[in-house]
Design an enzyme around this catalytic site. Structure first.
Site, PDB file in Angstrom:
ATOM      1  N   ASP A   8       0.880  -1.161   0.000  1.00  0.00           N
ATOM      2  CA  ASP A   8       0.000   0.000   0.000  1.00  0.00           C
ATOM      3  C   ASP A   8       0.925   1.219   0.000  1.00  0.00           C
ATOM      4  OD1 ASP A   8      -2.400   1.579   0.352  1.00  0.00           O
ATOM      5  OD2 ASP A   8      -1.854   1.773   2.464  1.00  0.00           O
ATOM      6  N   ASP A  10      -0.003   5.117   1.054  1.00  0.00           N
ATOM      7  CA  ASP A  10      -0.153   6.064   2.157  1.00  0.00           C
ATOM      8  C   ASP A  10      -0.179   5.332   3.497  1.00  0.00           C
ATOM      9  OD1 ASP A  10      -0.352   8.081   0.234  1.00  0.00           O
ATOM     10  OD2 ASP A  10      -2.521   7.888   0.121  1.00  0.00           O
TER      11      ASP A  10
END
Length: 185
Positions: A8, A10
């Site tokens: 991922d 952020d």
């Protein structure tokens, strides 16, 4: 043999914000994250990124600004000796009910389709939210939760998939992934 890891963005690679990361200037790497990606690259992994970016649909930034953020991320990783092979993002709102928005597995399945010889069960996926973990599991990938970003909040809420590995940050996740790859797990 080809090896793959899906991250991922952020809260895992860069600082996250409840107000969204809207510009390349706001995109700031978490301590050790760029070096962790470089370690994965040097250990023979293709590193791909799967990220929900509903800020596009919300009008917080446009596609050129998103590309500027990703260009900065790729450049900073390369300066550390690492490489990001592919970045997949979902531009949709949650209520769009698209198949690419995590917790749906679409982003992961698209990445995995580019690596047809790799068993998804050997592709670790690193995230900081329950939807990251759920998307990974739905795609058949073992999930790793980092405590950075929204990770501590996610951990406190509970309800994690049973096979979730919990680590402090991306550096610890990289160490776990490289160790298990060398053991042949």
């Amino acid at each position: 043999m080809m090896k793959l890891v899906i991250l991922d963005r952020d809260g895992v690679i860069n600082y996250d914000s409840d107000d969204y990361i809207k510009t390349a200037d706001e995109w700031q790497p978490l301590p050790g994250s760029l070096e962790a990606i470089a370690r994965l690259t040097k250990a023979g992994f293709d590193v791909c990124v799967a990220t929900n970016q509903s800020g596009l649909a919300r009008g917080y930034f446009d596609i050129s600004e998103l590309h500027a953020m990703h260009h900065k991320m790729v450049q900073l990783v390369e300066e550390q000796g690492g490489r990001i092979e592919k970045i997949e993002f979902c531009p949709h709102l949650p209520e769009d009910n698209c198949y690419c928005r995590k917790p749906q597995p679409g982003l992961y399945q698209h990445i995995l389709s580019c690596y047809p010889d790799i068993d998804p069960g050997k592709v670790f996926s690193v995230g900081d939210s329950l939807r990251d973990l759920e998307a990974a599991v739905a795609a058949g990938c073992p999930p790793i939760l980092v405590k950075t970003g929204k990770g501590e909040r996610t951990l406190a809420k509970g309800g994690l998939p049973g096979n979730t590995v919990i680590v402090d940050d991306l550096d610890a996740a990289a160490a776990h992934i490289i160790y298990h790859q060398h053991r042949g797990d």
